[in-house]
Scaffold this active site. Structure first.
Site, PDB file in Angstrom:
ATOM      1  N   ASP A  40       0.863  -1.176   0.000  1.00 28.85           N
ATOM      2  CA  ASP A  40       0.000   0.000   0.000  1.00 28.85           C
ATOM      3  C   ASP A  40       0.908   1.237   0.000  1.00 28.85           C
ATOM      4  OD1 ASP A  40      -2.141   1.727  -0.004  1.00 28.85           O
ATOM      5  OD2 ASP A  40      -3.200   0.753   1.642  1.00 28.85           O
TER       6      ASP A  40
HETATM    7  C1  BGC Z   1      -4.992   3.400   0.443  1.00 33.71           C
HETATM    8  C2  BGC Z   1      -5.193   2.489  -0.746  1.00 33.71           C
HETATM    9  C3  BGC Z   1      -5.094   3.292  -2.032  1.00 33.71           C
HETATM   10  C4  BGC Z   1      -3.723   3.955  -2.055  1.00 33.71           C
HETATM   11  C5  BGC Z   1      -3.466   4.730  -3.356  1.00 33.71           C
HETATM   12  C6  BGC Z   1      -3.746   4.241   0.315  1.00 33.71           C
HETATM   13  O1  BGC Z   1      -3.694   5.208   1.298  1.00 33.71           O
HETATM   14  O2  BGC Z   1      -4.961   2.622   1.624  1.00 33.71           O
HETATM   15  O3  BGC Z   1      -6.448   1.844  -0.649  1.00 33.71           O
HETATM   16  O4  BGC Z   1      -5.293   2.468  -3.131  1.00 33.71           O
HETATM   17  O5  BGC Z   1      -3.641   4.842  -0.960  1.00 33.71           O
HETATM   18  O6  BGC Z   1      -4.270   5.838  -3.468  1.00 33.71           O
END
Ligand code: BGC
Length: 730
Positions: A277
């Site tokens: 993530d």
């Molecule tokens: C979130 C993800 C998301 C990623 C990119 C993160 O903070 O947990 O779900 O896809 O950011 O935007």
């Protein structure tokens, strides 16, 4: 042996899941792809290999990133949504030595241009096929820009509405969650985007409901509750999986080899790419498991994280670590192979067979809107409707509509490139006025100074129109800024002065229909006492207020059912229909389970939702009194529309194993079907229930189907009381 154990799978294989095969690739195509990858990797330098694992956000000025792409030091980019910019990068790829295409990814979850309702509302339809159509439409809009991967679906199971991200998922149930996970993957892929099933795993179970917090999850819970949607997403062809931020039992998932390599890649047979993530590798330092970024890079790669989103840890440190002998090249190679495999499967290379990445035809805006409205219509959940207060008909007399949310055009849009105009969004007030015309009087007062009722604009005006009306419709709203990521709440009652408005209105003595826009289950006990009707509208999106007017006026009957329990108060959380029994079932007596200051039951249980008609269940039958562990049983029930209006009902099948080696949930959803019935119409609904679906996992992760008695409940919610039963025999 009455309750003997039938061990279906053993530790060695750990799961009955077959190895994944993509729907787009035959085994021979798979072999051809692997051969191409081998040939390509033989030509790659270490820099180019590590470059494939680097997945930064699009940054300005662009020149350094364009140069990095040219040198083969970037495998994919986040948040490039301008088609011209995508083309610029693609041109640079063509000028690079190996011409390896890039992944372009964004969070196209429930919206790109037209907003659909937020995904918890999709689950409230209990019609996965609607979610598939929604995801396809969103993907088609997104793919026009050149984006080829969406960070969706979010498929974390959660029993905790304090956690703001329940808005992105399908709620608390593994069976419902798995059905929606698969449907969403199918839909996005049909629309031309590869998917990322996220967040593996346990992100929806943070202690205290606090976002990013650690989760404590036993093996049975992991495999019975949290993994089924991932398994379904993988089987539906999700090319990628995103690891979650949190720890599970003390080890961050981003550094958790047991979960990422042993469970996800080996046991579930996932052979696509696993990404971190956002900045999660860097955050291993905050978790206290890495000394510095170089250490974090080594640990994440060893755990099985192939793609480094945003941390630049792999970019900065892996080459040196391999050269110093601290990281085996085999770990880098394994990650590169997975990334290239996904790019081949997506059809990004000139010579890729099949894949999702054929430039799809644009869907016209009216069709997208139609799909968005279709989801909204079926997602509204009528929790209560005393005296048939809804729908609003001529017989309702003068209606006072109160609440600034009725003027809101906020469709909770997430993305949309700057050059696209914000789509036209109808307000609830207009949608109602257009439909009511001069049929009856509709009075309106904003009451609040803002759409989520933080303060009053004119409370007295609202009270005065309410006094002159026969029916009060109050619309309240949880603002979207308090749902979503980083939006955990400790208080789930109506925010601001909305409850105060309701209290004052209730003293007038007219029936009140309460409409609640929300991204999560709220604790609505106080409101529930005061209203005749309560309709949960979620965050309904661009077409949502039109759909809401249709439902309030009875042009469409509500047919949503709760995908998540509505608690009475925050203190009851987590609470689920599938909790385990206790030594002392709740009877109201002090020394039984529950609270001294709150009822033990939720305000509204999972699966609950009314229509403007009623449904009668009868004739529940099973095809045999006993079934072997490898057998199947048919469950049959008659469902009748016993009212005067057409409607849809979600027929739900639950089971409980009353005697087993572990305590088994008080109920588990094992089947559902949404049917439409005309007044007086009766239909037989059949469920085929394999005994294997009644199994569970033990503490070592073995799947077990245990002989013993099974109770079967069928009805319109998890509180269904029509019951039969059978035995599983050895
Ligand atoms: C979130 C993800 C998301 C990623 C990119 C993160 O903070 O947990 O779900 O896809 O950011 O935007």
């Amino acid at each position: 042996m009455k309750h003997g154990l039938l061990l279906l799978t053993l530790l060695a294989s750990l799961c009955s899941t077959p190895a994944r095969s993509t729907p787009t690739a035959t085994p021979s195509a798979d072999r051809a792809i692997e051969a191409k990858i081998t040939a390509l990797m033989a030509r790659m330098t270490l820099t180019e290999k590590v470059g494939q694992l680097n997945f930064p956000s699009y940054a300005f000025p662009r020149e350094p990133q364009l140069e990095a792409v040219k040198q083969g030091r970037i495998g994919g980019l986040l948040n490039v949504v301008n088609p011209a910019h995508v083309k610029d990068f693609e041109a640079v790829v063509q000028a690079s030595r190996l011409k390896i295409p890039l992944l372009f990814a964004i969070d196209a979850i429930y919206a790109f241009h037209i907003s659909f309702p937020t995904p918890i509302a999709w689950a409230a339809t209990w019609r996965p096929e609607l979610a598939e159509r929604a995801a396809e439409a969103i993907a088609l809009e997104t793919a026009q820009t050149g984006v080829n991967l969406t960070f969706a679906p979010m498929i974390d199971i959660s029993r905790d509405p304090r956690w703001g991200r329940v808005i992105e998922g399908a709620g608390e149930d593994p069976l419902l969650g798995a059905a929606f996970a698969a449907a969403r993957v199918r839909g996005y892929r049909k629309g031309g985007l590869a998917t990322s099933a996220k967040h593996f795993v346990g992100y929806g179970a943070p202690e205290g409901g606090r976002d990013y917090n650690g989760a404590q999850i036993s093996a049975p819970e992991l495999f019975d509750r949290y993994i089924p949607p991932f398994q379904a997403a993988i089987e539906a062809g999700s090319e990628t999986v995103m690891a979650s931020f949190n720890t599970v039992n003390g080890v961050p998932v981003t550094a958790n080899r047991r979960l990422i390599t042993d469970v996800l890649k080996t046991r579930l047979g996932f052979d696509g790419l696993v990404m971190s993530d956002f900045a999660a590798i860097m955050e291993l330092k905050n978790h206290g498991v890495a000394a510095d970024l170089a250490d974090a890079a080594r640990r994440a790669l060893h755990a099985g994280i192939d793609f480094d989103m945003e941390s630049k840890a792999y970019d900065r440190h892996l080459e040196a670590a391999v050269e110093a002998g601290k990281v085996p090249i085999s770990e880098v190679d394994a990650a590169v192979r997975r990334i290239l495999r996904v790019k081949y499967r997506m059809g990004l290379f000139e010579d890729s067979p099949g894949g999702v990445r054929k430039i799809p035809a644009k869907m016209d805006e009216e069709t997208v809107r139609k799909r968005a409205r279709e989801v909204a219509r079926e997602s509204f959940v009528l929790l209560k409707n005393s005296g048939a207060t809804l729908p609003i008909t001529e017989a309702s007399g003068t209606v006072a509509l109160i609440g600034s949310a009725a003027l809101s055009t906020n469709d909770h849009s997430w993305y949309g490139p700057a050059d696209l105009e914000k789509p036209r969004t109808e307000t609830l007030l207009n949608a109602l006025l257009t439909r009511i015309g001069d049929r009856q009087r509709l009075l309106y007062s904003e009451a609040f100074a803002d759409p989520c009722g933080q303060s009053f604009k004119d409370k007295e005006h609202a009270l005065s129109i309410a006094r002159g009306a026969d029916l009060i419709v109050l619309i309240v709203s949880e603002d979207c800024t308090v749902s979503g990521e980083g939006a955990s709440r400790a208080d789930l009652t109506l925010s601001g002065v909305q409850q105060e408005m309701l209290d004052a209105l209730s003293k007038i003595g007219k029936p009140i229909a309460l409409v609640v826009e929300t991204g999560r289950p709220l604790a609505l006990s106080a409101a529930n006492e005061l209203v005749a009707s309560m309709l949960i509208a979620w965050n309904p999106g661009t077409e949502g207020r039109t759909a809401l007017a249709e439902v309030l006026l009875g042009e469409v009957a509500p047919s949503g059912k709760l995908p998540m329990t509505f608690p009475r108060s925050v203190g009851q959380i987590p609470i689920s229909y599938s909790d385990l029994p206790t030594s002392r079932p709740a009877t109201g007596d002090r020394y039984t389970t529950g609270y001294v200051d709150e009822k033990p039951t939720p305000l509204y249980p999972f699966g609950h939702g009314l229509s403007y008609t009623t449904f009668e269940y009868s004739g529940l039958k099973i095809s045999a009194p006993a079934v072997r562990a490898n057998g199947k049983i048919e469950v049959r029930v008659e469902v009748k529309n016993a009212g005067l209006r057409a409607g849809q009902e979600v027929v739900q099948l639950y089971t409980r194993q009353t005697v087993a080696s572990r305590s088994r949930p008080m109920r588990e959803l094992k089947g559902f079907e949404k049917i439409a019935l005309q007044p007086g119409e009766q239909r037989t609904v059949r469920f085929m229930l394999p005994a294997s679906a009644l199994g569970y996992h033990d503490e070592d992760g073995n799947k077990i189907v245990e002989a013993g008695p099974i109770r079967v409940f069928v009805g319109g919610s998890s509180a269904a009381d029509l019951e039969t039963g059978f035995d599983i025999t050895d």
